[in-house]
Design a protein around this motif. Structure first.
Motif, mmCIF file in Angstrom:
data_model
loop_
_atom_site.group_PDB
_atom_site.id
_atom_site.type_symbol
_atom_site.label_atom_id
_atom_site.label_comp_id
_atom_site.label_asym_id
_atom_site.label_seq_id
_atom_site.Cartn_x
_atom_site.Cartn_y
_atom_site.Cartn_z
ATOM 1 N N ASP A 146 0.815 -1.211 -0.055
ATOM 2 C CA ASP A 146 -0.089 0.029 -0.016
ATOM 3 C C ASP A 146 0.897 1.208 0.025
ATOM 4 O O ASP A 146 0.647 2.087 -0.738
ATOM 5 N N ARG A 163 1.199 3.801 -3.200
ATOM 6 C CA ARG A 163 0.604 5.160 -3.093
ATOM 7 C C ARG A 163 1.762 6.340 -3.255
ATOM 8 O O ARG A 163 1.463 7.205 -3.875
ATOM 9 N N LEU A 203 -7.900 -1.928 -5.091
ATOM 10 C CA LEU A 203 -6.536 -1.680 -5.594
ATOM 11 C C LEU A 203 -6.844 -1.592 -7.306
ATOM 12 O O LEU A 203 -6.251 -0.666 -7.813
#
Length: 529
Positions: free
Chosen positions: A291, A295, A363
């Motif tokens: 993650d 990101r 996602l």
């Protein structure tokens, strides 16, 4: 070690003090600043006044007492005397003119502190008593430096001095006028007396080494040039330093100095097109499952692509077709995941079964939103607006999937409305109409969650985009959509987009403009009669 010899330039016997040239991170000491000179003069005058006021008359006893000082005190006294002598030398060197001592009846004139006195410095290298050449440097700031050097050393290291000294008649002195960087010039000549120039450059800063390189080029000091290049090849430099380094060494490319290792740091000889590398980076980011890394890299790559588009005018850009290939792959994946998550009894299954599917939906939707941002920035998103408007099956499955997973899909819809409202994309009328009919209701269904559970969601911007998109349609279509919205807004309130501004515009277009235009035409006809 090279030595620096300071000479007192005034009438009478010359006072000579030899001190080593201090090698610091800023290089060899050359000459003190005017502020430091004035401070030394002021402190020395103050010490002279205090000494004359409190010192007792010289006596034989005092001489005996000084002779019987212990060894430690002798060293301290010697050190103090030496420091005073050096300070006095520095004071005297600030001017080449001797100041006569005032008579008893004559009042000492006051020295103006704001008058800049030309600085004259004398330096010597190696064994100064064997020097056979004087080099005079005249700086642009009024500083003059006389260097006591050796012909064989300068001629052996510098092609400039070798040419100057190649004549039949020996030159006792060489003068160099309008010297731009006197301090670095003296330091570079000092390097001719050292065995390892590169060792002297350690702990120097990049801007100073570039100054040394410039002077070394003027002098034809090839060993120093090579050492500077070796330093720059190993030293980290980025930002403004990078541009200065590249511009300072690029012209040496044809001089067989081997600057390719330095230039290869900022330019590649690889034949692989940059667009292929960009596509590879995109794929790595899209395939990431971590993650935080995903990101942060999405944000970074998007920022760099925007900078490239502005600064390079898109000359090196990512292939738009490859972006749409990734978009199609994400859409196919979303449709498959929505179909799986909307199956009867899916929500009754264990968390271990549901969690991977829900996470994959989030996602994939996030990846698709990132691709849309890039397409909008590339001014190539009109085709995607049409593509998204045609996803009826995906929109029908939307209400059967948990809002915690599906709300990112509504972020894609809201981004398209914002793009149309800001003029960042220009899809056709049919595409805009279809986009509102297919995706506005799913967006309204997720609106409460988007406001409170989706970071970076700007409600006012989204509502402005939706309203402006509606107002681009024919008036009948505006009325149909806004009346439908009004019924939902009166029931849901804050959980529904606030489109009152668009409603006001539609109201004026529907009820006021026809009246104004009708009466305006009547007035014009009356005036004509």
């Amino acid at each position: 070690m090279a030595e620096l010899t300071l000479r007192r330039l005034e009438g009478g016997h010359a006072r000579i003090r030899s001190v080593p040239i201090a090698v610091t991170p800023e290089g060899f000491w050359c000459c003190p600043s005017p502020a430091a000179i004035q401070k030394i003069v002021k402190n020395q005058n103050l010490q002279d006044k205090q000494r004359s006021a409190v010192s007792p008359p010289h006596s034989k006893a005092s001489s005996v007492q000084r002779a019987s000082l212990p060894p430690v005190e002798k060293r301290l006294a010697s050190t103090s005397l030496r420091s005073r002598l050096i300070a006095e030398d520095q004071r005297c060197l600030t001017s080449g003119i001797a100041v006569p001592a005032p008579s008893k009846g004559q009042e000492r004139p006051q020295i103006r502190q704001n008058v800049e006195v030309p600085r004259k410095i004398s330096v010597g290298f190696g064994q100064t008593e064997t020097s056979d050449l004087k080099v005079m440097l005249h700086g642009e700031s009024g500083t003059s430096v006389r260097m006591s050097v050796h012909k064989n050393i300068l001629a052996g290291h510098s092609s400039f001095f070798a040419e100057k000294l190649s004549g039949q008649s020996p030159l006792p002195q060489i003068e160099i006028h309008a010297c731009e960087d006197v301090e670095i010039y003296v330091e570079t000549v000092g390097f001719m007396y050292t065995k390892d120039v590169k060792q002297r450059l350690i702990k120097q800063r990049v801007p100073r080494v570039l100054r040394i390189l410039k002077v070394a080029e003027v002098l034809g000091f090839h060993a120093c040039i090579k050492s500077c290049l070796d330093y720059l090849e190993a030293m980290p430099w980025v930002g403004e330093e990078e541009e200065n380094v590249v511009s300072s060494i690029r012209h040496l490319q044809d001089d067989d100095y081997g600057i390719s290792p330095i230039l290869n740091r900022v330019a590649s000889d690889l034949s692989r097109p940059p667009s292929d590398t960009l596509s590879q980076i995109m794929e790595l980011v899209l395939e990431s499952r971590e993650d935080r890394g995903r990101r942060e890299m999405k944000s970074l790559v998007l920022k760099l692509l925007k900078e490239n588009n502005i600064m390079a005018n898109g000359s090196v850009d990512i292939n738009v077709q490859s972006l749409y290939t990734s978009c199609w792959r994400c859409l196919d994946s979303l449709l498959d995941l929505f179909g799986h998550a909307s199956e009867p009894g899916f929500m009754d299954k264990s968390l271990e079964i549901r969690e991977p599917v829900m996470r994959q939906i989030s996602l994939t939707a996030d990846n698709l939103l990132w691709l849309v941002e890039i397409l909008v920035d590339r001014q190539a998103s009109d085709e995607f607006a049409s593509l998204w408007a045609g996803q009826r099956e995906l929109a029908e499955l939307h209400s059967r999937v948990s809002v915690t997973s599906r709300h990112l899909v509504s972020r894609i819809t809201s981004r398209l409305f914002v793009g149309i409202g800001k003029g960042e994309m220009l899809p056709s009328k049919d595409t805009r109409k279809l986009l509102l009919h297919v995706w506005l209701q799913p967006l309204i269904d997720d609106y409460g969650w988007l406001q409170h559970g989706s970071g970076g969601f700007d409600r006012k911007v989204v509502e402005e985009g939706i309203g402006r998109t509606i107002l681009t349609l024919p008036l009948e279509e505006q009325q149909s959509i806004l009346l439908s919205w009004l019924g939902i807004f009166l029931k849901s309130g804050d959980n529904c987009p606030n489109l009152q501004r668009a409603f006001e515009v539609w109201w004026r277009r529907t009820f006021i403009r026809p009246y104004v235009e009708h009466h305006g035409s009547l007035l014009q006809s009356a005036d004509s009669t």
